[in-house]
Scaffold this active site. Structure first.
Site, PDB file in Angstrom:
ATOM      1  N   ASP A 116      30.619-123.612  81.269  1.00  0.00           N
ATOM      2  CA  ASP A 116      31.843-123.855  80.524  1.00  0.00           C
ATOM      3  C   ASP A 116      32.282-125.262  80.887  1.00  0.00           C
ATOM      4  OD1 ASP A 116      34.415-123.434  79.287  1.00  0.00           O
ATOM      5  OD2 ASP A 116      34.176-121.300  79.718  1.00  0.00           O
ATOM      6  N   ASP A 218      35.265-126.047  76.007  1.00  0.00           N
ATOM      7  CA  ASP A 218      36.590-125.456  75.869  1.00  0.00           C
ATOM      8  C   ASP A 218      37.418-126.236  74.836  1.00  0.00           C
ATOM      9  OD1 ASP A 218      38.471-123.488  77.189  1.00  0.00           O
ATOM     10  OD2 ASP A 218      39.631-125.318  77.516  1.00  0.00           O
ATOM     11  N   GLU A 281      34.191-124.101  71.398  1.00  0.00           N
ATOM     12  CA  GLU A 281      35.222-123.083  71.217  1.00  0.00           C
ATOM     13  C   GLU A 281      36.213-123.596  70.176  1.00  0.00           C
ATOM     14  OE1 GLU A 281      38.797-120.655  73.509  1.00  0.00           O
ATOM     15  OE2 GLU A 281      38.515-122.799  73.767  1.00  0.00           O
ATOM     16  N   HIS A 342      37.229-113.601  77.204  1.00  0.00           N
ATOM     17  CA  HIS A 342      38.239-113.443  78.260  1.00  0.00           C
ATOM     18  C   HIS A 342      39.648-113.757  77.797  1.00  0.00           C
ATOM     19  CE1 HIS A 342      37.280-117.615  77.943  1.00  0.00           C
ATOM     20  NE2 HIS A 342      38.310-117.932  78.710  1.00  0.00           N
ATOM     21  N   ASP A 343      39.810-114.162  76.540  1.00  0.00           N
ATOM     22  CA  ASP A 343      41.148-114.460  76.007  1.00  0.00           C
ATOM     23  C   ASP A 343      41.633-113.388  75.041  1.00  0.00           C
ATOM     24  OD1 ASP A 343      41.233-116.926  77.348  1.00  0.00           O
ATOM     25  OD2 ASP A 343      40.178-117.927  75.709  1.00  0.00           O
TER      26      ASP A 343
HETATM   27  C1  NOJ Z   1      40.459-121.654  76.203  1.00  0.00           C
HETATM   28  C2  NOJ Z   1      40.016-120.779  77.316  1.00  0.00           C
HETATM   29  O1  NOJ Z   1      39.114-119.826  76.827  1.00  0.00           O
HETATM   30  C3  NOJ Z   1      41.255-120.165  77.916  1.00  0.00           C
HETATM   31  O2  NOJ Z   1      40.968-119.154  78.819  1.00  0.00           O
HETATM   32  C4  NOJ Z   1      42.057-121.267  78.536  1.00  0.00           C
HETATM   33  O3  NOJ Z   1      43.271-120.751  79.042  1.00  0.00           O
HETATM   34  C5  NOJ Z   1      42.362-122.374  77.535  1.00  0.00           C
HETATM   35  N1  NOJ Z   1      41.221-122.716  76.737  1.00  0.00           N
HETATM   36  C6  NOJ Z   1      42.794-123.617  78.240  1.00  0.00           C
HETATM   37  O4  NOJ Z   1      41.695-124.215  78.867  1.00  0.00           O
END
Ligand code: NOJ
Ligand code: CA
Length: 548
Positions: A116, A218, A281, A342-343
Protein backbone atom coordinates in the site's frame (compact mmCIF):
# COMPACT_ATOMS: atom_id res chain seq x y z
CA UNK A 1 -45.37 -19.53 -27.90
CA UNK A 2 -42.10 -20.33 -29.59
CA UNK A 3 -39.11 -20.41 -27.30
CA UNK A 4 -36.50 -18.21 -28.77
CA UNK A 5 -33.36 -16.72 -27.36
CA UNK A 6 -33.55 -13.04 -26.41
CA UNK A 7 -31.80 -10.63 -28.76
CA UNK A 8 -28.11 -11.32 -28.30
CA UNK A 9 -26.05 -8.60 -26.64
CA UNK A 10 -22.44 -8.49 -27.77
CA UNK A 11 -19.86 -10.37 -25.74
CA UNK A 12 -17.20 -8.20 -24.15
CA UNK A 13 -13.58 -9.02 -23.51
CA UNK A 14 -10.76 -10.75 -25.23
CA UNK A 15 -11.73 -14.38 -25.80
CA UNK A 16 -8.22 -15.79 -26.23
CA UNK A 17 -7.04 -17.07 -22.85
CA UNK A 18 -3.46 -17.66 -23.85
CA UNK A 19 -2.89 -14.31 -25.42
CA UNK A 20 -2.18 -12.47 -22.21
CA UNK A 21 -0.94 -14.58 -19.30
CA UNK A 22 -0.45 -11.74 -16.81
CA UNK A 23 -0.62 -12.59 -13.11
CA UNK A 24 -2.56 -9.51 -12.02
CA UNK A 25 -5.21 -10.21 -14.63
CA UNK A 26 -5.73 -13.87 -13.94
CA UNK A 27 -5.17 -14.28 -10.22
CA UNK A 28 -7.00 -13.26 -7.07
CA UNK A 29 -5.66 -10.39 -4.97
CA UNK A 30 -6.07 -10.96 -1.22
CA UNK A 31 -6.06 -7.90 1.03
CA UNK A 32 -4.35 -8.23 4.39
CA UNK A 33 -5.01 -5.62 7.05
CA UNK A 34 -1.76 -6.32 8.89
CA UNK A 35 -2.86 -5.26 12.37
CA UNK A 36 -5.54 -7.93 12.24
CA UNK A 37 -4.13 -10.89 10.34
CA UNK A 38 -1.72 -12.67 12.66
CA UNK A 39 0.16 -11.59 15.77
CA UNK A 40 3.47 -13.39 16.29
CA UNK A 41 4.62 -11.76 19.54
CA UNK A 42 1.54 -11.59 21.75
CA UNK A 43 1.20 -7.78 21.76
CA UNK A 44 -2.29 -8.14 20.29
CA UNK A 45 -1.34 -6.53 16.97
CA UNK A 46 -0.74 -8.45 13.78
CA UNK A 47 2.73 -8.22 12.23
CA UNK A 48 4.92 -9.25 9.30
CA UNK A 49 6.21 -12.38 10.98
CA UNK A 50 2.59 -13.34 11.57
CA UNK A 51 1.81 -12.95 7.87
CA UNK A 52 4.87 -15.04 7.04
CA UNK A 53 3.64 -17.84 9.28
CA UNK A 54 0.29 -17.85 7.48
CA UNK A 55 1.66 -17.93 3.93
CA UNK A 56 0.85 -21.59 3.57
CA UNK A 57 -2.81 -20.80 4.23
CA UNK A 58 -2.75 -18.31 1.33
CA UNK A 59 -1.07 -20.89 -0.83
CA UNK A 60 -3.75 -23.42 0.11
CA UNK A 61 -6.44 -20.88 -0.73
CA UNK A 62 -4.61 -20.38 -4.05
CA UNK A 63 -4.71 -16.62 -4.19
CA UNK A 64 -2.18 -15.02 -6.51
CA UNK A 65 -1.08 -11.96 -4.58
CA UNK A 66 -1.34 -10.32 -1.20
CA UNK A 67 -1.87 -6.59 -0.82
CA UNK A 68 -0.76 -5.48 2.62
CA UNK A 69 -2.23 -2.26 4.06
CA UNK A 70 0.50 0.18 5.24
CA UNK A 71 3.37 -1.15 7.34
CA UNK A 72 5.55 1.98 7.41
CA UNK A 73 6.67 3.82 10.55
CA UNK A 74 3.68 5.85 11.71
CA UNK A 75 2.14 7.41 14.81
CA UNK A 76 -0.91 5.32 13.78
CA UNK A 77 -3.37 8.21 13.99
CA UNK A 78 -5.05 6.51 11.01
CA UNK A 79 -3.48 3.09 11.59
CA UNK A 80 -0.61 3.45 9.17
CA UNK A 81 -2.25 5.72 6.58
CA UNK A 82 -0.25 8.47 8.30
CA UNK A 83 3.29 7.67 7.15
CA UNK A 84 6.33 9.05 8.99
CA UNK A 85 8.92 7.32 6.80
CA UNK A 86 8.17 5.97 3.32
CA UNK A 87 11.21 3.69 3.36
CA UNK A 88 10.94 1.88 6.65
CA UNK A 89 8.89 -0.61 8.63
CA UNK A 90 6.97 0.30 11.78
CA UNK A 91 8.57 -1.54 14.72
CA UNK A 92 5.14 -2.77 15.74
CA UNK A 93 5.00 -4.68 12.44
CA UNK A 94 8.64 -5.83 12.40
CA UNK A 95 11.87 -4.96 10.64
CA UNK A 96 13.11 -4.54 7.09
CA UNK A 97 14.87 -7.88 7.45
CA UNK A 98 11.53 -9.49 8.35
CA UNK A 99 9.93 -7.75 5.40
CA UNK A 100 12.61 -9.09 3.05
CA UNK A 101 12.09 -12.56 4.44
CA UNK A 102 8.34 -12.29 3.96
CA UNK A 103 8.78 -11.25 0.33
CA UNK A 104 11.33 -14.01 -0.30
CA UNK A 105 9.11 -16.69 1.25
CA UNK A 106 6.02 -15.41 -0.53
CA UNK A 107 7.88 -15.47 -3.84
CA UNK A 108 9.18 -18.95 -3.12
CA UNK A 109 5.54 -20.03 -2.97
CA UNK A 110 4.65 -18.16 -6.15
CA UNK A 111 2.77 -15.47 -4.23
CA UNK A 112 3.14 -11.83 -5.27
CA UNK A 113 3.38 -9.02 -2.73
CA UNK A 114 1.66 -5.67 -3.32
CA UNK A 115 2.34 -2.79 -0.95
CA UNK A 116 0.00 0.00 0.00
CA UNK A 117 1.54 3.31 -1.00
CA UNK A 118 0.19 6.49 0.60
CA UNK A 119 1.46 9.43 -1.44
CA UNK A 120 -1.35 11.95 -0.96
CA UNK A 121 -0.46 12.78 2.62
CA UNK A 122 2.22 11.98 5.15
CA UNK A 123 2.04 12.10 8.91
CA UNK A 124 2.70 15.39 10.67
CA UNK A 125 5.53 13.37 12.26
CA UNK A 126 7.28 12.96 8.89
CA UNK A 127 10.59 14.92 8.86
CA UNK A 128 9.44 16.61 5.63
CA UNK A 129 6.45 18.14 7.39
CA UNK A 130 8.46 18.97 10.48
CA UNK A 131 10.81 20.93 8.27
CA UNK A 132 7.98 22.44 6.23
CA UNK A 133 6.16 23.87 9.22
CA UNK A 134 9.20 25.59 10.74
CA UNK A 135 9.02 28.75 8.64
CA UNK A 136 7.45 30.22 5.53
CA UNK A 137 10.93 30.13 3.99
CA UNK A 138 11.65 26.50 4.75
CA UNK A 139 13.06 24.66 1.72
CA UNK A 140 10.25 22.15 2.26
CA UNK A 141 7.51 24.75 2.76
CA UNK A 142 6.08 24.10 -0.69
CA UNK A 143 6.14 20.32 -0.19
CA UNK A 144 2.82 20.71 1.63
CA UNK A 145 -0.19 22.92 0.95
CA UNK A 146 0.03 26.12 2.97
CA UNK A 147 -2.36 29.04 2.48
CA UNK A 148 -3.03 32.34 4.16
CA UNK A 149 -6.17 32.68 6.26
CA UNK A 150 -9.30 34.09 4.66
CA UNK A 151 -9.82 37.85 5.31
CA UNK A 152 -11.83 37.00 8.44
CA UNK A 153 -8.97 34.83 9.73
CA UNK A 154 -10.85 31.62 9.01
CA UNK A 155 -9.81 28.76 6.70
CA UNK A 156 -8.76 29.64 3.13
CA UNK A 157 -11.80 27.94 1.60
CA UNK A 158 -14.75 25.70 2.51
CA UNK A 159 -13.13 22.31 1.86
CA UNK A 160 -13.99 19.64 4.39
CA UNK A 161 -11.93 16.79 5.80
CA UNK A 162 -13.02 13.20 5.18
CA UNK A 163 -13.05 12.40 8.85
CA UNK A 164 -15.01 15.50 9.94
CA UNK A 165 -14.45 19.24 10.28
CA UNK A 166 -12.57 21.69 8.10
CA UNK A 167 -9.78 20.37 5.90
CA UNK A 168 -7.59 23.29 7.02
CA UNK A 169 -5.54 23.39 10.20
CA UNK A 170 -4.15 26.67 11.47
CA UNK A 171 -0.49 26.61 12.43
CA UNK A 172 0.17 29.53 14.77
CA UNK A 173 3.96 29.32 14.39
CA UNK A 174 3.81 30.68 10.82
CA UNK A 175 0.29 32.12 10.71
CA UNK A 176 -0.90 29.94 7.83
CA UNK A 177 -3.24 27.00 7.37
CA UNK A 178 -2.21 23.62 5.97
CA UNK A 179 -4.56 21.38 4.03
CA UNK A 180 -5.44 17.82 5.11
CA UNK A 181 -8.03 15.81 3.20
CA UNK A 182 -8.16 13.36 6.13
CA UNK A 183 -7.04 13.90 9.74
CA UNK A 184 -5.11 17.01 10.85
CA UNK A 185 -2.31 14.49 11.52
CA UNK A 186 -2.29 13.70 7.77
CA UNK A 187 -1.14 16.84 5.90
CA UNK A 188 -1.51 16.62 2.13
CA UNK A 189 1.69 16.70 0.10
CA UNK A 190 1.90 19.14 -2.78
CA UNK A 191 2.15 16.98 -5.89
CA UNK A 192 2.50 20.07 -8.07
CA UNK A 193 6.02 20.36 -6.64
CA UNK A 194 8.54 18.35 -8.73
CA UNK A 195 10.73 17.70 -5.69
CA UNK A 196 7.83 15.93 -3.99
CA UNK A 197 7.36 13.78 -7.07
CA UNK A 198 11.03 12.90 -7.15
CA UNK A 199 11.10 12.00 -3.46
CA UNK A 200 8.02 9.82 -3.82
CA UNK A 201 9.37 8.11 -6.91
CA UNK A 202 12.53 7.32 -4.97
CA UNK A 203 10.40 5.72 -2.26
CA UNK A 204 8.58 3.62 -4.85
CA UNK A 205 11.91 2.47 -6.28
CA UNK A 206 13.13 1.59 -2.80
CA UNK A 207 10.39 -1.03 -2.53
CA UNK A 208 10.44 -2.15 -6.16
CA UNK A 209 14.18 -2.76 -5.85
CA UNK A 210 13.43 -4.92 -2.81
CA UNK A 211 11.21 -7.05 -4.99
CA UNK A 212 7.66 -5.90 -4.31
CA UNK A 213 5.32 -6.70 -7.18
CA UNK A 214 3.38 -3.45 -7.23
CA UNK A 215 1.42 -0.88 -5.31
CA UNK A 216 -2.11 -0.15 -4.34
CA UNK A 217 -1.99 3.65 -4.31
CA UNK A 218 -4.08 5.26 -1.59
CA UNK A 219 -6.63 7.92 -2.69
CA UNK A 220 -4.86 8.38 -6.02
CA UNK A 221 -7.62 10.68 -7.30
CA UNK A 222 -6.83 13.17 -4.53
CA UNK A 223 -3.24 13.86 -5.53
CA UNK A 224 -3.90 17.12 -7.37
CA UNK A 225 -6.21 19.86 -6.11
CA UNK A 226 -7.69 22.86 -7.90
CA UNK A 227 -4.91 25.35 -8.52
CA UNK A 228 -7.20 28.26 -7.52
CA UNK A 229 -8.57 26.52 -4.42
CA UNK A 230 -12.15 27.34 -5.35
CA UNK A 231 -14.89 26.51 -2.85
CA UNK A 232 -16.67 23.20 -3.33
CA UNK A 233 -20.41 23.57 -4.05
CA UNK A 234 -23.02 22.28 -1.61
CA UNK A 235 -24.43 18.79 -2.14
CA UNK A 236 -28.22 19.18 -2.38
CA UNK A 237 -28.71 15.47 -1.62
CA UNK A 238 -26.86 15.52 1.71
CA UNK A 239 -28.81 14.29 4.76
CA UNK A 240 -27.86 14.93 8.39
CA UNK A 241 -27.29 11.22 9.08
CA UNK A 242 -24.55 11.18 6.45
CA UNK A 243 -20.85 11.92 6.86
CA UNK A 244 -20.14 15.64 7.11
CA UNK A 245 -17.69 15.46 4.18
CA UNK A 246 -20.70 14.80 1.94
CA UNK A 247 -22.20 18.22 2.66
CA UNK A 248 -20.14 19.39 -0.31
CA UNK A 249 -19.51 17.97 -3.76
CA UNK A 250 -15.77 17.35 -3.92
CA UNK A 251 -15.32 18.78 -7.39
CA UNK A 252 -12.39 21.11 -6.74
CA UNK A 253 -10.52 19.26 -3.99
CA UNK A 254 -9.91 16.07 -6.00
CA UNK A 255 -10.02 14.43 -9.46
CA UNK A 256 -8.39 17.32 -11.30
CA UNK A 257 -7.29 16.82 -14.92
CA UNK A 258 -3.60 17.18 -14.05
CA UNK A 259 -3.75 14.12 -11.79
CA UNK A 260 -3.53 11.90 -14.86
CA UNK A 261 0.02 13.14 -15.55
CA UNK A 262 0.99 12.15 -12.02
CA UNK A 263 -0.50 8.69 -12.47
CA UNK A 264 1.20 8.30 -15.86
CA UNK A 265 4.56 9.14 -14.27
CA UNK A 266 4.02 6.47 -11.63
CA UNK A 267 3.08 4.03 -14.34
CA UNK A 268 6.23 4.79 -16.35
CA UNK A 269 8.27 4.15 -13.24
CA UNK A 270 6.49 0.87 -12.58
CA UNK A 271 7.05 -0.16 -16.18
CA UNK A 272 10.81 0.10 -15.72
CA UNK A 273 10.43 -3.07 -13.65
CA UNK A 274 9.12 -6.26 -15.25
CA UNK A 275 5.73 -7.66 -14.37
CA UNK A 276 4.63 -5.14 -11.73
CA UNK A 277 1.17 -3.73 -11.15
CA UNK A 278 -0.19 -0.27 -10.37
CA UNK A 279 -3.56 -0.23 -8.65
CA UNK A 280 -5.40 2.98 -7.83
CA UNK A 281 -7.85 3.46 -5.00
CA UNK A 282 -10.60 5.57 -6.56
CA UNK A 283 -14.08 6.34 -5.28
CA UNK A 284 -15.67 8.08 -8.27
CA UNK A 285 -18.64 7.57 -10.57
CA UNK A 286 -18.00 5.06 -13.34
CA UNK A 287 -17.21 7.47 -16.18
CA UNK A 288 -14.62 9.30 -14.05
CA UNK A 289 -13.21 6.08 -12.63
CA UNK A 290 -12.35 4.60 -16.01
CA UNK A 291 -10.39 7.73 -16.93
CA UNK A 292 -7.73 6.42 -14.51
CA UNK A 293 -6.73 3.75 -17.03
CA UNK A 294 -5.18 6.81 -18.63
CA UNK A 295 -4.89 7.93 -22.22
CA UNK A 296 -3.58 4.97 -24.26
CA UNK A 297 -3.83 2.86 -21.09
CA UNK A 298 -0.81 4.64 -19.64
CA UNK A 299 -2.43 5.10 -16.22
CA UNK A 300 -3.26 2.56 -13.52
CA UNK A 301 -3.44 -1.08 -14.60
CA UNK A 302 -6.37 -1.51 -12.23
CA UNK A 303 -8.39 1.48 -11.05
CA UNK A 304 -10.20 -0.25 -8.20
CA UNK A 305 -13.85 -0.80 -9.02
CA UNK A 306 -15.96 -0.56 -5.85
CA UNK A 307 -19.39 -0.74 -7.42
CA UNK A 308 -20.30 -4.08 -5.88
CA UNK A 309 -19.80 -2.53 -2.46
CA UNK A 310 -22.43 0.13 -3.04
CA UNK A 311 -24.89 -1.63 -5.34
CA UNK A 312 -28.33 -2.60 -4.12
CA UNK A 313 -28.25 -6.39 -3.81
CA UNK A 314 -30.63 -7.28 -6.62
CA UNK A 315 -29.97 -9.19 -9.82
CA UNK A 316 -31.31 -6.53 -12.22
CA UNK A 317 -29.29 -3.79 -10.55
CA UNK A 318 -26.07 -5.78 -10.61
CA UNK A 319 -26.71 -6.91 -14.19
CA UNK A 320 -27.07 -3.26 -15.16
CA UNK A 321 -23.95 -2.11 -13.41
CA UNK A 322 -21.84 -4.91 -14.89
CA UNK A 323 -23.10 -3.94 -18.34
CA UNK A 324 -22.39 -0.26 -17.74
CA UNK A 325 -18.92 -1.01 -16.47
CA UNK A 326 -18.13 -3.33 -19.37
CA UNK A 327 -19.35 -0.64 -21.77
CA UNK A 328 -17.38 2.13 -20.05
CA UNK A 329 -14.03 0.30 -20.03
CA UNK A 330 -11.55 1.68 -22.51
CA UNK A 331 -10.42 -0.64 -25.29
CA UNK A 332 -7.95 -3.09 -23.73
CA UNK A 333 -8.59 -1.84 -20.17
CA UNK A 334 -8.71 -4.83 -17.83
CA UNK A 335 -11.71 -4.94 -15.45
CA UNK A 336 -11.57 -5.62 -11.72
CA UNK A 337 -14.05 -6.14 -8.91
CA UNK A 338 -13.81 -5.48 -5.18
CA UNK A 339 -16.34 -6.88 -2.71
CA UNK A 340 -14.97 -5.42 0.51
CA UNK A 341 -12.06 -3.70 2.18
CA UNK A 342 -10.93 -2.21 5.48
CA UNK A 343 -13.03 0.93 4.96
CA UNK A 344 -16.37 -0.75 4.25
CA UNK A 345 -18.93 -2.93 5.95
CA UNK A 346 -18.35 -6.68 5.67
CA UNK A 347 -20.10 -8.32 2.71
CA UNK A 348 -21.60 -11.06 4.94
CA UNK A 349 -23.29 -8.33 7.02
CA UNK A 350 -24.36 -6.28 4.02
CA UNK A 351 -26.18 -9.13 2.29
CA UNK A 352 -26.50 -11.80 5.00
CA UNK A 353 -24.75 -15.16 5.34
CA UNK A 354 -26.79 -16.94 2.63
CA UNK A 355 -26.22 -14.29 -0.03
CA UNK A 356 -22.56 -14.03 0.99
CA UNK A 357 -22.11 -17.30 -0.92
CA UNK A 358 -23.76 -15.81 -3.99
CA UNK A 359 -21.47 -12.80 -3.59
CA UNK A 360 -18.46 -15.14 -3.52
CA UNK A 361 -19.50 -16.77 -6.78
CA UNK A 362 -20.21 -13.40 -8.36
CA UNK A 363 -16.83 -11.94 -7.37
CA UNK A 364 -14.95 -14.98 -8.64
CA UNK A 365 -16.78 -15.48 -11.91
CA UNK A 366 -17.11 -11.96 -13.28
CA UNK A 367 -14.66 -10.88 -15.96
CA UNK A 368 -11.70 -9.14 -14.34
CA UNK A 369 -9.38 -9.35 -11.35
CA UNK A 370 -11.14 -10.07 -8.06
CA UNK A 371 -9.90 -8.53 -4.81
CA UNK A 372 -10.84 -10.47 -1.70
CA UNK A 373 -10.73 -8.90 1.78
CA UNK A 374 -9.22 -11.05 4.52
CA UNK A 375 -11.87 -12.89 6.52
CA UNK A 376 -14.58 -12.62 3.86
CA UNK A 377 -13.64 -16.14 2.83
CA UNK A 378 -14.81 -17.41 6.21
CA UNK A 379 -17.89 -15.20 6.17
CA UNK A 380 -16.73 -12.81 8.88
CA UNK A 381 -19.33 -10.22 9.78
CA UNK A 382 -19.20 -6.70 11.20
CA UNK A 383 -18.36 -6.96 14.87
CA UNK A 384 -20.08 -4.65 17.36
CA UNK A 385 -17.40 -2.55 19.05
CA UNK A 386 -18.14 -1.37 22.60
CA UNK A 387 -17.62 2.41 22.93
CA UNK A 388 -14.54 2.01 25.12
CA UNK A 389 -12.90 -0.22 22.49
CA UNK A 390 -13.36 2.14 19.52
CA UNK A 391 -10.11 2.71 17.64
CA UNK A 392 -11.09 4.32 14.35
CA UNK A 393 -10.59 8.12 14.39
CA UNK A 394 -13.57 8.59 12.07
CA UNK A 395 -15.90 6.96 14.60
CA UNK A 396 -14.35 9.09 17.34
CA UNK A 397 -14.84 12.30 15.33
CA UNK A 398 -18.34 11.56 14.08
CA UNK A 399 -19.79 9.06 16.54
CA UNK A 400 -23.07 7.25 16.19
CA UNK A 401 -23.54 7.61 12.43
CA UNK A 402 -22.29 4.11 11.69
CA UNK A 403 -19.22 5.47 9.89
CA UNK A 404 -16.68 3.64 12.05
CA UNK A 405 -14.51 1.10 10.29
CA UNK A 406 -13.47 -1.00 13.28
CA UNK A 407 -16.33 -3.52 12.84
CA UNK A 408 -14.76 -4.75 9.58
CA UNK A 409 -11.20 -4.76 10.93
CA UNK A 410 -11.44 -7.30 13.73
CA UNK A 411 -8.83 -10.06 14.03
CA UNK A 412 -8.76 -12.95 11.60
CA UNK A 413 -10.34 -16.07 13.07
CA UNK A 414 -7.93 -18.94 12.68
CA UNK A 415 -9.16 -21.40 15.29
CA UNK A 416 -11.42 -21.84 18.31
CA UNK A 417 -8.80 -20.94 20.92
CA UNK A 418 -9.41 -17.90 23.17
CA UNK A 419 -7.32 -15.61 20.94
CA UNK A 420 -8.75 -17.25 17.78
CA UNK A 421 -5.22 -18.31 16.80
CA UNK A 422 -4.61 -14.62 16.05
CA UNK A 423 -2.90 -13.77 19.32
CA UNK A 424 -2.07 -15.17 22.71
CA UNK A 425 -2.30 -11.63 24.09
CA UNK A 426 -5.15 -9.14 24.14
CA UNK A 427 -6.28 -8.32 20.60
CA UNK A 428 -6.23 -4.62 19.64
CA UNK A 429 -9.88 -4.88 18.57
CA UNK A 430 -12.39 -7.32 20.04
CA UNK A 431 -12.68 -10.74 18.45
CA UNK A 432 -15.99 -11.68 16.97
CA UNK A 433 -17.95 -13.81 19.45
CA UNK A 434 -18.58 -16.31 16.62
CA UNK A 435 -14.89 -17.19 16.27
CA UNK A 436 -15.33 -20.48 18.13
CA UNK A 437 -17.39 -21.85 15.24
CA UNK A 438 -16.40 -19.51 12.42
CA UNK A 439 -12.70 -20.08 12.02
CA UNK A 440 -10.32 -21.35 9.35
CA UNK A 441 -9.54 -24.60 11.12
CA UNK A 442 -13.18 -25.63 11.52
CA UNK A 443 -14.38 -24.40 8.14
CA UNK A 444 -11.50 -25.97 6.22
CA UNK A 445 -12.65 -29.37 7.52
CA UNK A 446 -16.27 -28.76 6.54
CA UNK A 447 -16.91 -29.78 2.90
CA UNK A 448 -19.92 -27.42 2.69
CA UNK A 449 -18.47 -24.34 4.41
CA UNK A 450 -18.12 -20.91 2.84
CA UNK A 451 -14.34 -21.32 3.09
CA UNK A 452 -14.54 -24.53 1.06
CA UNK A 453 -16.72 -22.66 -1.41
CA UNK A 454 -14.17 -19.84 -1.77
CA UNK A 455 -11.36 -22.34 -2.21
CA UNK A 456 -13.29 -24.29 -4.83
CA UNK A 457 -14.25 -21.09 -6.66
CA UNK A 458 -10.67 -19.86 -6.72
CA UNK A 459 -9.52 -23.26 -7.99
CA UNK A 460 -12.25 -23.27 -10.66
CA UNK A 461 -11.26 -19.79 -11.73
CA UNK A 462 -7.64 -20.89 -12.08
CA UNK A 463 -8.55 -24.04 -14.01
CA UNK A 464 -10.99 -22.46 -16.41
CA UNK A 465 -9.63 -20.01 -18.98
CA UNK A 466 -13.24 -19.01 -19.61
CA UNK A 467 -13.33 -17.62 -16.06
CA UNK A 468 -9.92 -16.01 -15.72
CA UNK A 469 -9.54 -14.80 -19.27
CA UNK A 470 -12.72 -15.37 -21.24
CA UNK A 471 -15.34 -13.03 -22.60
CA UNK A 472 -18.50 -11.98 -20.77
CA UNK A 473 -21.97 -12.23 -22.22
CA UNK A 474 -25.12 -11.35 -20.28
CA UNK A 475 -27.99 -13.85 -20.36
CA UNK A 476 -31.59 -12.78 -19.90
CA UNK A 477 -33.18 -14.32 -16.79
CA UNK A 478 -36.52 -14.11 -15.01
CA UNK A 479 -36.95 -13.20 -11.37
CA UNK A 480 -34.13 -12.13 -9.15
CA UNK A 481 -31.54 -14.13 -11.10
CA UNK A 482 -28.33 -12.84 -12.60
CA UNK A 483 -27.03 -15.00 -15.42
CA UNK A 484 -24.13 -14.67 -17.78
CA UNK A 485 -21.83 -16.70 -20.00
CA UNK A 486 -18.05 -16.80 -19.77
CA UNK A 487 -16.44 -18.17 -22.92
CA UNK A 488 -12.94 -19.02 -24.10
CA UNK A 489 -12.28 -21.04 -27.22
CA UNK A 490 -14.82 -23.84 -27.29
CA UNK A 491 -15.45 -23.65 -23.54
CA UNK A 492 -18.66 -22.01 -22.38
CA UNK A 493 -19.62 -21.59 -18.75
CA UNK A 494 -22.99 -20.38 -17.62
CA UNK A 495 -23.17 -18.64 -14.26
CA UNK A 496 -26.62 -18.29 -12.69
CA UNK A 497 -27.04 -16.57 -9.34
CA UNK A 498 -30.27 -16.41 -7.38
CA UNK A 499 -30.28 -13.13 -5.46
CA UNK A 500 -33.66 -13.86 -3.95
CA UNK A 501 -35.37 -15.98 -1.33
CA UNK A 502 -37.63 -17.82 -3.77
CA UNK A 503 -36.68 -20.81 -5.94
CA UNK A 504 -36.05 -19.86 -9.57
CA UNK A 505 -35.70 -21.51 -12.95
CA UNK A 506 -33.56 -20.69 -15.94
CA UNK A 507 -34.34 -22.08 -19.36
CA UNK A 508 -31.13 -23.58 -20.67
CA UNK A 509 -32.46 -24.50 -24.11
CA UNK A 510 -31.32 -21.31 -25.81
CA UNK A 511 -27.78 -22.07 -24.68
CA UNK A 512 -27.40 -25.70 -25.71
CA UNK A 513 -27.80 -28.35 -23.08
CA UNK A 514 -26.53 -31.49 -24.79
CA UNK A 515 -23.76 -31.93 -22.29
CA UNK A 516 -24.59 -29.33 -19.65
CA UNK A 517 -23.04 -30.24 -16.33
CA UNK A 518 -22.91 -28.40 -13.03
CA UNK A 519 -19.32 -27.69 -12.02
CA UNK A 520 -20.12 -25.99 -8.75
CA UNK A 521 -23.08 -24.89 -6.69
CA UNK A 522 -22.73 -22.42 -3.84
CA UNK A 523 -24.29 -25.17 -1.68
CA UNK A 524 -21.46 -27.51 -2.76
CA UNK A 525 -23.81 -30.44 -3.33
CA UNK A 526 -24.60 -30.60 -7.07
CA UNK A 527 -21.24 -31.18 -8.69
CA UNK A 528 -21.57 -33.29 -11.84
CA UNK A 529 -25.36 -32.97 -12.01
CA UNK A 530 -26.86 -32.71 -15.50
CA UNK A 531 -29.44 -29.97 -15.00
CA UNK A 532 -31.80 -30.79 -17.87
CA UNK A 533 -33.53 -28.13 -19.96
CA UNK A 534 -34.64 -26.12 -16.92
CA UNK A 535 -31.95 -25.15 -14.45
CA UNK A 536 -33.46 -25.04 -10.99
CA UNK A 537 -31.96 -22.71 -8.43
CA UNK A 538 -32.74 -22.92 -4.76
CA UNK A 539 -33.08 -19.68 -2.75
CA UNK A 540 -29.73 -17.90 -2.56
CA UNK A 541 -28.09 -20.50 -4.75
CA UNK A 542 -25.56 -19.85 -7.47
CA UNK A 543 -24.27 -22.41 -9.95
CA UNK A 544 -21.55 -22.63 -12.54
CA UNK A 545 -22.57 -24.86 -15.45
CA UNK A 546 -20.28 -26.14 -18.19
CA UNK A 547 -22.28 -26.09 -21.41
CA UNK A 548 -19.87 -27.83 -23.74
C1 NOJ B 1 -8.05 5.34 2.12
C2 NOJ B 1 -7.70 4.23 3.05
O1 NOJ B 1 -8.20 3.02 2.54
C3 NOJ B 1 -8.29 4.59 4.39
O2 NOJ B 1 -8.23 3.54 5.30
C4 NOJ B 1 -7.57 5.80 4.90
O3 NOJ B 1 -8.14 6.22 6.12
C5 NOJ B 1 -7.64 6.95 3.89
N1 NOJ B 1 -7.39 6.51 2.55
C6 NOJ B 1 -6.61 7.98 4.21
O4 NOJ B 1 -5.34 7.51 3.88
CA1 CA C 1 2.49 -8.36 17.12
Amino acid sequence: MVDRPPPAPAATGRPDPDADPVWWKHGVIYQIYPRSFMDSNADGIGDLEGIRRRLDYLLWLRVEAIWISPIYPSPMADFGYDVADYCGIAPIFGTLAEFDRLVAEAHARGLKVILDFVPNHSSTAHPWFQESRVSRNSPKRDWYIWRDPAPDGGPPNNWLANFGGSAWEYDAATGQYYYHAFLPEQPDLNWRNPEVRRAMHAAMRFWLDRGVDGFRVDVIWHLIKDEQFRDNPPNPAWQPHQASIDRLLQIHSADQPEVHDVVAEMRSLIDEYPDRVLIGEIYLPMERLVAYYGPDLRGAHLPFNFQLIFAAWSAPQIARLVQEYEAALPEGGWPNWVMGNHDQKRIASRVGPAQARVAAMLLLTLRGTPTLYYGDEIGMENVAIPPDCVQDPWEKNEPGLGLGRDPARTPMQWDASPGAGFTTGTPWLPLSPDHRERNVEALARDPRSILTLYRRLIALRREQPALHAGSYLPVAAEGNVLAFLRCAGAARLLIALNFGQAPQCLDLRPHGIASARILLSTALDREGEAPGPMLHLRPAEGVAVALE
